[in-house]
Write an enzyme that holds these catalytic residues in place. Structure first.
Site, PDB file in Angstrom:
ATOM      1  N   SER A 109      21.724  62.289  43.175  1.00 23.56           N
ATOM      2  CA  SER A 109      21.905  61.347  42.075  1.00 23.56           C
ATOM      3  C   SER A 109      22.930  60.269  42.401  1.00 23.56           C
ATOM      4  CB  SER A 109      22.355  62.102  40.821  1.00 23.56           C
ATOM      5  OG  SER A 109      23.561  62.798  41.068  1.00 23.56           O
ATOM      6  N   GLN A 111      26.102  58.869  41.335  1.00 20.43           N
ATOM      7  CA  GLN A 111      27.106  59.664  40.645  1.00 20.43           C
ATOM      8  C   GLN A 111      28.508  59.196  40.983  1.00 20.43           C
ATOM      9  OE1 GLN A 111      27.854  63.544  43.231  1.00 20.43           O
ATOM     10  NE2 GLN A 111      25.634  63.214  43.022  1.00 20.43           N
ATOM     11  N   HIS A 113      32.795  61.038  40.619  1.00 21.59           N
ATOM     12  CA  HIS A 113      33.614  62.177  40.212  1.00 21.59           C
ATOM     13  C   HIS A 113      34.857  61.661  39.498  1.00 21.59           C
ATOM     14  CE1 HIS A 113      30.892  64.344  42.724  1.00 21.59           C
ATOM     15  NE2 HIS A 113      31.322  63.756  43.822  1.00 21.59           N
ATOM     16  N   LYS A 136      37.919  65.349  41.861  1.00 26.17           N
ATOM     17  CA  LYS A 136      37.088  65.791  42.979  1.00 26.17           C
ATOM     18  C   LYS A 136      36.981  64.721  44.067  1.00 26.17           C
ATOM     19  CE  LYS A 136      32.542  67.793  43.983  1.00 26.17           C
ATOM     20  NZ  LYS A 136      31.119  67.733  43.625  1.00 26.17           N
ATOM     21  N   GLU A 138      36.570  63.584  47.760  1.00 27.57           N
ATOM     22  CA  GLU A 138      35.880  64.355  48.788  1.00 27.57           C
ATOM     23  C   GLU A 138      35.674  63.536  50.052  1.00 27.57           C
ATOM     24  OE1 GLU A 138      32.389  65.514  46.661  1.00 27.57           O
ATOM     25  OE2 GLU A 138      31.403  63.582  46.885  1.00 27.57           O
ATOM     26  N   HIS A 276      28.361  56.729  44.287  1.00 28.44           N
ATOM     27  CA  HIS A 276      27.769  57.087  45.570  1.00 28.44           C
ATOM     28  C   HIS A 276      26.521  57.929  45.356  1.00 28.44           C
ATOM     29  CE1 HIS A 276      30.477  60.443  44.567  1.00 28.44           C
ATOM     30  NE2 HIS A 276      29.651  61.225  45.254  1.00 28.44           N
ATOM     31  N   ARG A 295      26.569  61.714  36.315  1.00 25.96           N
ATOM     32  CA  ARG A 295      25.345  61.158  36.906  1.00 25.96           C
ATOM     33  C   ARG A 295      24.736  60.081  36.011  1.00 25.96           C
ATOM     34  NH1 ARG A 295      25.101  66.742  37.180  1.00 25.96           N
ATOM     35  NH2 ARG A 295      25.158  67.634  39.289  1.00 25.96           N
ATOM     36  N   LYS A 301      18.538  65.700  36.190  1.00 27.64           N
ATOM     37  CA  LYS A 301      19.607  66.363  35.448  1.00 27.64           C
ATOM     38  C   LYS A 301      20.166  65.451  34.351  1.00 27.64           C
ATOM     39  CE  LYS A 301      21.053  69.255  39.371  1.00 27.64           C
ATOM     40  NZ  LYS A 301      22.187  69.640  40.255  1.00 27.64           N
TER      41      LYS A 301
END
Length: 320
Positions: A109, A111, A113, A136, A138, A276, A295, A301
């Protein structure tokens, strides 16, 4: 002599539908070695989690997972010294990171964070959707050729998109289009950000019927033009995304984001509130211990378009 603090783990696996089939998935290969279970060659294997998060906890291999299995989280809580003094002082008696292996067969997706403040708010309001109160950030390290969408394209590139993709102009309207075309980098971030936010929000918020019509017309136009010219990498990507997610607004949103291609050993950093979407390939990821994902496209979802569009930094960059 074996170190008593060195523990073999049984790790969680995620079979999301975007994962690679078992016979070609690194996640599947590692899971088979880790669990000694028989694999179904065509089932998708998407993620292998190594950590303490409740959404996919690891267990000590020496314990009985089917009965009173000892989770890594419980074991660290009982043996906090294994983390070292600095980690204990800063993060307490829990593993402060989550480590994953990803096998990406089709796009994830679009999305972002949340940062810590937003994560706390989202978790309090919707604990069923946002599983924890942590941020989050990453990093993804490619172990095969790896592609992703990451961060917004430059203002110059966006103007080019508006000149060459009429389907976007029809969705976002003349007012937003003119705002972008009349804005320059010299205007500074304070002026550029709200313009980019307005046009992206209107795109992502467009009604389903209009999006479906725009995606279908975009597809038809690109297929026809491919007969007389070489499509750009981004145009080819858009057609690929349309096959995976027909009539999805994320197909068009891809024009707004940088298309990043990593070689094995190259990495991508994704900070809080940065848009991203992983597209293909395999990677290892290390992140703060969180499962929070907001998302807004390329997904079956739950979509939280308003939250995503309001939380983004709208920085026009991608950190490789």
């Amino acid at each position: 002599m074996e170190d008593a603090n060195l523990q073999r783990l049984h790790c969680s696996v995620k079979n999301y539908d975007w994962g690679l089939p078992g016979h070609v998935s690194e996640v599947a290969r590692l899971h088979a070695l880790n669990s000694a279970s028989q694999l179904h060659a065509e089932d998708p294997f998407a993620e292998l989690w190594m950590g303490t998060h409740d959404s996919g906890p690891s267990f000590l291999a020496s314990s009985n997972r089917n009965g009173n299995g000892v989770s890594l989280k419980a074991w660290i809580s009982e043996n906090p010294d294994v983390l070292g003094d600095k980690v204990l002082h800063k993060w307490g008696s829990d593993l402060p990171f989550l480590f994953k292996v990803l096998s990406v067969g089709k796009a994830l997706s679009i999305q972002a964070h949340p940062d810590k403040e937003l994560a706390r708010t989202l978790h309090k309001l919707h604990p069923d959707l946002y599983k924890d109160a942590n941020h989050k950030p990453e990093m993804a390290l490619a172990i095969t050729s790896f592609e992703a969408l990451c961060g917004f394209i430059t203002l110059k590139e966006l103007k080019g998109v508006l000149h060459t993709v009429p389907e976007i102009v029809e969705l976002v309207g003349a007012t937003n289009t003119n705002l972008v075309l009349q804005t320059n980098d010299q205007d500074g971030e304070e002026k550029v950000k709200p313009v980019l936010q307005a046009v992206f929000t209107d795109l992502m918020s467009a009604c389903k019927d209009r999006v479906t019509d725009a995606v279908n017309r975009l597809k038809s136009r690109l297929l026809k033009e491919s007969e007389v010219r070489q499509l750009t990498d981004k145009e080819q990507l858009v057609l690929q995304l349309e096959k995976q997610y027909p009539a999805d607004v994320g197909v068009i949103a891809a024009f707004f984001l940088n298309h990043v291609k990593l070689n094995p050993g190259e990495a991508l950093f994704l900070g809080a509130n940065e848009p991203h979407a992983y597209l293909s390939g395999e990677c290892v990821e290390c992140m703060a211990t969180s499962d929070n994902v907001v998302r807004a496209g390329l997904t079956p979802k739950h979509r939280d378009v308003q939250t995503l569009c309001s939380m983004l930094t709208y920085k026009q960059e991608c950190q490789q």
